[in-house]
Design an enzyme around this catalytic site. Structure first.
Site, PDB file in Angstrom:
ATOM      1  CG  HIS A 150      -0.410   0.295   2.513  1.00 16.38           C
ATOM      2  ND1 HIS A 150      -0.118  -0.683   3.439  1.00 16.38           N
ATOM      3  CD2 HIS A 150      -0.067   1.466   3.111  1.00 16.38           C
ATOM      4  CE1 HIS A 150       0.369  -0.132   4.539  1.00 16.38           C
ATOM      5  NE2 HIS A 150       0.422   1.172   4.359  1.00 16.38           N
ATOM      6  CG  ASP A 193       0.059  -4.070   2.846  1.00 17.40           C
ATOM      7  OD1 ASP A 193       0.172  -3.534   1.720  1.00 17.40           O
ATOM      8  OD2 ASP A 193       0.049  -3.428   3.905  1.00 17.40           O
ATOM      9  CB  SER A 250       3.156   1.891   6.095  1.00 16.58           C
ATOM     10  OG  SER A 250       1.983   2.049   6.845  1.00 16.58           O
TER      11      SER A 250
END
Length: 505
Positions: A141, A171, A250
């Site tokens: 992402h 992911d 992230s």
């Protein structure tokens, strides 16, 4: 004299009363209290807790922090401006004046602008070097849909990165920068991670420079459903920590106090979008498998056990139906024919308790173990049937039900179709800037699983205008791993048609 005698009598009575009260409590209530816990005996969960091998003293985070920060990078992405059609995704209303003045004159007044430009977008996240020749792992992402990817090291040196491959289900994504002798993090072993263990999160939160935060492992094998936003077959078995993680973290590193990589930070649990107590990291043992597949094959070689189970566990009705007492394991709600489990004799009503000797107590734990293997690998599965432990040897299969390795295909190739660009005359007749015509649909491709007919001309994907085949390729790559809406026309017919296309299959 009389007053003194009375005073002494009162003191004597009070002392006697106090003594009798203490004696009575110890004899009548003291025995009841002491029976709850025996001071000379420790419960089984404290076994080894006071052994001599436990080193006292404060934990030092400095060495691990110094080792990790040079290997964690700041990722900056750019998505170019694009034009979208019917931005509100609403049906177009017919102008009441169309019979007198034509369809175009008052269309924008009644419906708003038919197209608009989404401006250039920039975003940032974190990544981790996992080799000295420039391979970087991050979250899917973080880079999904990006036209340009740049990375910056803690020493401020910057590089342009290329995308090696991505896996929306887990992911994860792998990037590559040109160069050598890059600092990188050594893989740890997420199976050895324990509850209460100190861990450090390293990344670039809130566009700050490289930042280190500390916390503990608060849970393992957590599934929070977040990967369903980008995949119809999500894989989740997160390490849960209370190390502070914010937007920008992230794709960054979760390390132990020895400086080993044990996870890739991926998500936070928050009502505000910022840190509120819990963060989630993908275990490094999953990361290693995904990274190796993406580098070697360009795509993930995903194996399937071939059973269905409920994420909520077994229901009370199922317990009664199968005569099951409370037990640990994963309840098999179905084992479809043709799957690996069914071929090995596992059936509905069984409890899977081990995968290749590793105990599993929940669906996420079981999925985490199977994720480490590829189609064709042989494993053992231990399960309970009517309270009796049994073991089955099985060969894992891919989604198609065979043991073949999956070949790398572009999204266009996965469509399974012959494509051509819409000619200018037809495009002008339908008042579209262009499009891509589906000349032939081949069996087995993604388009063969839809109701789209040959001759359909794709004019937009999720609202993004499609003028030519290159536009279609870019749009499909941007939305890969999700379900998209195709808009288009059948030349010779007046209406436009929309179809849903699942790009994650």
């Amino acid at each position: 004299m009389m007053k003194l005698k009375n005073l002494l009598l009162i003191v004597l009575i009070s002392s006697a009363t106090a003594f009798l009260s203490v004696w009575s409590y110890n004899n009548w209530f003291g025995h009841e209290t002491s029976s709850i816990q025996d001071g000379g005996k420790l419960p089984v969960n404290y076994a080894g807790f006071f052994d001599n091998n436990r080193v006292p003293g404060a934990v030092d985070f400095t060495a691990a922090s110094v080792a990790a920060t040079p290997a964690v990078v700041h990722i900056k992405t750019k998505t170019k401006a694009r034009q979208v059609t019917n931005p509100n995704n609403l049906p177009r209303r017919r102008s009441p004046f169309s019979d007198l003045f034509g369809d175009d004159m008052f269309d924008e007044f009644f419906n708003g602008p038919s197209t608009r430009v989404i401006p250039e977008q920039r975003a940032s996240g974190s990544g981790v070097f996992v080799s000295d020749d420039g391979y970087i792992v991050t979250n899917n992402h973080v880079i999904d849909g990006a036209d340009e990817i740049n990375i910056t090291l803690s020493n401020k040196r910057s590089y342009k990165a290329t995308l090696v491959g991505a896996d929306p289900s887990s992911d994860l994504a792998v990037l590559k920068v040109e160069g050598k002798n890059f600092p990188y993090l050594v893989y740890g072993n997420s199976d050895e991670v324990k509850l209460g263990q100190w861990v450090l999160a390293v990344g670039y939160p809130l566009t700050l420079d490289v930042t280190v935060t500390a916390g503990i492992i608060s849970a393992k094998a957590r599934s929070i459903g977040i990967n369903r936003r980008q995949s119809n077959s999500p894989i989740e078995s997160f390490l849960q920590t209370d190390a502070a993680v914010n937007p920008g973290n992230s794709g960054g590193a979760l390390i132990n106090t020895d400086g080993h990589l044990i996870g890739i930070n991926s998500a936070i649990a928050s009502p505000t979008g910022s840190y509120a107590g819990y963060s989630y990291a993908i275990p490094v043992n999953i990361v290693k498998k995904i990274v190796n597949d993406l580098v070697k094959f360009g795509t993930v070689q995903r194996a399937f056990l071939g059973i269905e189970y409920s994420a909520e566990g077994i229901s009370e009705e199922q317990k009664k139906e199968y005569g099951i007492r409370d037990t640990e394991g994963v309840f098999v709600s179905d084992a479809p024919a043709g799957g690996s489990a069914s071929a090995a004799g596992i059936k509905k009503g069984d409890f899977v308790t081990k995968v290749n000797g590793v105990r599993v107590t929940s669906g996420p734990e079981m999925v985490e173990q199977v994720t480490r293997y590829k189609p064709g690998d042989k494993i053992t599965v231990t399960f309970l049937r009517n309270g009796k432990e049994m073991t089955a040897n099985l060969t894992l299969k891919n989604r198609a039900g065979n043991t073949n390795l999956v070949k790398t295909e572009t999204v266009l190739e996965k469509l399974g179709a012959e494509l051509a660009e819409l000619d200018k005359k037809t495009a002008a007749a339908y008042d579209v800037p262009g499009g891509v015509v589906i000349k032939k649909i081949n069996e087995g491709g993604l388009l063969s699983r839809t109701k789209i007919q040959e001759g359909y001309a794709i004019t937009s994907v999720n609202g993004v205008l499609i003028k030519n085949i290159d536009d279609l390729r870019v749009a499909l790559e941007r939305f890969k791993g999700s379900t998209v809406k195709l808009e288009g026309v059948y030349p010779g017919y007046e209406s436009s048609y929309g179809y849903q296309l699942n790009l994650s299959e």
